[in-house]
Design an enzyme around this catalytic site. Structure first.
Site, PDB file in Angstrom:
ATOM      1  N   LYS A  49       0.832  -1.200   0.000  1.00  0.00           N
ATOM      2  CA  LYS A  49       0.000   0.000   0.000  1.00  0.00           C
ATOM      3  C   LYS A  49       0.867   1.250   0.000  1.00  0.00           C
ATOM      4  O   LYS A  49       1.692   1.454   0.892  1.00  0.00           O
ATOM      5  CB  LYS A  49      -0.927   0.024   1.218  1.00  0.00           C
ATOM      6  CG  LYS A  49      -1.855   1.239   1.230  1.00  0.00           C
ATOM      7  CD  LYS A  49      -3.111   0.992   2.035  1.00  0.00           C
ATOM      8  CE  LYS A  49      -4.135   2.070   1.787  1.00  0.00           C
ATOM      9  NZ  LYS A  49      -5.444   1.745   2.385  1.00  0.00           N
ATOM     10  N   ASP A 149     -10.777   5.298  11.509  1.00  0.00           N
ATOM     11  CA  ASP A 149     -11.438   5.195  10.201  1.00  0.00           C
ATOM     12  C   ASP A 149     -12.135   3.841  10.056  1.00  0.00           C
ATOM     13  O   ASP A 149     -11.998   3.156   9.036  1.00  0.00           O
ATOM     14  CB  ASP A 149     -10.432   5.405   9.072  1.00  0.00           C
ATOM     15  CG  ASP A 149     -11.110   5.769   7.753  1.00  0.00           C
ATOM     16  OD1 ASP A 149     -12.246   6.287   7.785  1.00  0.00           O
ATOM     17  OD2 ASP A 149     -10.512   5.531   6.690  1.00  0.00           O
TER      18      ASP A 149
END
Length: 505
Positions: A49, A149
């Site tokens: 990522k 999140d």
């Protein structure tokens, strides 16, 4: 974990002289995710990522390293948090980290889910969050971690032979880093996902566990109904700020009148959506208590699949090759092992590759009764304070219940490196059953299947253990694993019984 460098994620070159990028497999507000192969580990698939935020100062780089290391340490404590293996910053200043690659589906693609699946998934999500909120011990100090999140897109659901659906939480610590980086570069105080952000998160202040609990409440509402508790006229910050601060959430009954929820569960979800943190459940333990209570109360309404009638108690093929099974049946009980009901791993020399076996001793009548059974396995890996692997094999029959066969492997031991490497080389490993009665011969051979993802993780863990500094705290890691083992046993007890479609020996 080793630092790495890569010129750019815009091409599929070799990252850190180790990771061959294959293709872009995900893109979102936090960055891009690439499928890659770990060349050092023989082409093991990994996920890389690249974060959207550019690192432009030493302080930002230090913050990134801190967050990803904390996330990596956390992932060693919980089965429900995706594991991070490596990290770095590209020449263009793009931070990235390397994760285990898991072939699953995002929770957002599964919504809405039936109530029994909801309870299974929500419980696992809570266990991952609870582990994070309890914190990481760094040099004697506990650092609690808030995700910041929580949303369906950050929950991965993969197929699992024991839990059916295994939850992995993604991106721990990343939202905090991105918020910090945004503050430095643009003076923007907010970084999150508006529909799931708590009122206090929208204010840009310090957050605690209860902010994640609010986000969890939004997500649980959506998991059951397929809709969010609010639907502002626009997706702009101001509209969501008004909704989270001043508008009452919709009720589950209004969104889906056909959904008959236990009042206890309905009240829990609505309590999580309280505007004021003190009005919400104050910790994940309180949520788990309600979920477990609801799960017990609906058992009669959602019965398990009926067990097939009278399974014949005759031996079936183990799934091993005839040569390996023959070799196992020729094994003898080691002279240095006591004659009692114990379990231990042993490397068996076979062609072309050695195979790792589990050896156990039982009374002959029990071996006979378990000749047809479900055989499951699970692995828990911990790096700190000492690298250690817990390998659990479970035998289950409705008549006798569960037989737990745990093996704690000190991964600073080179012999255990060989054991685990051989374990990862085969789809199945033998469970060799010796009789407690003389002459203590092999009376049966069972086997347990290890899926591809688990075998790849085993390879990664062996390589990690080879590169770690010496440690003398094996007893501490074993104690930590014992606590996780209790938690895992509870989950497996709930999931294995009543699943006749599960793997048989």
């Amino acid at each position: 974990m080793n630092k790495s460098k890569f010129a750019s994620p815009d091409n599929t070159g070799l990252l850190a002289n180790r990771y061959q990028l294959i293709e872009l497999i995900g893109k979102g507000g936090m960055g891009e995710v690439f499928l890659a192969k770990d060349i050092v580990l023989g082409g093991t698939p990994v996920a890389v990522k690249f974060l959207s935020q550019t690192v432009s100062t030493p302080k930002m780089k230090q913050n990134f390293i801190h967050e990803v290391l904390m996330s990596a340490a956390l992932s060693q404590k919980s089965l429900h948090i995706v594991r991070a293996h490596d990290y770095g910053v590209s020449e263009a200043g793009k931070p990235f980290y390397v994760m285990e690659y898991l072939n699953g589906k995002s929770l957002k693609d599964l919504i809405p889910v039936p109530l029994p699946d909801f309870l299974n998934l929500a419980r696992q999500i809570c266990l991952g969050l609870q582990c994070a909120h309890q914190g990481i011990n760094v040099e004697g100090k506990i650092y609690p971690l808030v995700h910041r999140d929580i949303k369906p897109a950050n929950i991965l659901v993969i197929s699992d032979p024991i839990l059916k659906q295994l939850v992995k939480i993604l991106d721990f610590g990343i939202a905090k880093f991105l918020k910090s980086a945004s503050n430095v570069s643009t003076n923007i105080a907010f970084h999150g996902t508006l529909p799931y952000s708590s009122p206090e998160q929208l204010e840009g202040g310090e957050l605690d566990d209860r902010s994640d609990i609010y986000s969890l409440g939004v997500m649980m509402f959506e998991m059951l109904t397929g809709a969010k508790p609010w639907q502002p006229e626009t997706d702009l910050f101001g509209a969501w700020y008004k909704a989270h601060h001043f508008e009452a959430p919709k009720t589950i009954a209004d969104v889906n009148p056909q959904l008959q929820l236990p009042p206890q569960l309905n009240d829990l979800i609505m309590a999580c959506l309280a505007k004021t943190p003190s009005d919400r459940p104050q910790n994940i333990a309180a949520i788990l208590q309600v979920l477990n209570s609801v799960d017990k109360s609906i058992t009669l309404n959602y019965p398990a699949t009926p067990t097939p009638q009278s399974t014949p108690k005759t031996p079936v093929l183990s799934g091993l090759s005839p040569a390996i099974e023959k070799k196992c049946r020729e094994m003898t009980w080691p002279k240095n092992k006591p004659i009692q009901e114990i379990v231990f791993p042993q490397l068996l020399e076979t062609t072309p590759k050695s195979i790792t076996t589990i050896c156990m001793m039982l009374e002959q009548k029990e071996i006979h009764k378990r000749a047809v059974c479900q055989v499951h396995n699970q692995f828990i890996w911990i790096i700190s304070p000492h690298p250690m692997l817990l390998w659990v094999t479970v035998l289950y029959t409705p008549e006798l219940g569960f037989k737990w066969l745990p093996c704690y492997l000190n991964m600073q031991n080179t012999q255990n490196h060989q054991l685990v490497s051989a374990l990862a080389d085969h789809e199945r490993y033998p469970v060799v059953c010796f009789t407690l009665e003389a002459p203590h011969k092999c009376a049966n051979v069972l086997s347990s299947y290890i899926d591809f993802n688990r075998r790849q993780m085993l390879k990664v863990w062996v390589e990690q253990s080879k590169n770690l500094p010496p440690s003398s705290k094996a007893h501490l890691s074993k104690n930590l694993l014992k606590e996780q083992y209790k938690q895992m046993q509870s989950q497996m007890l709930q999931q294995i019984a009543g699943t006749p479609q599960a793997q048989t020996c």
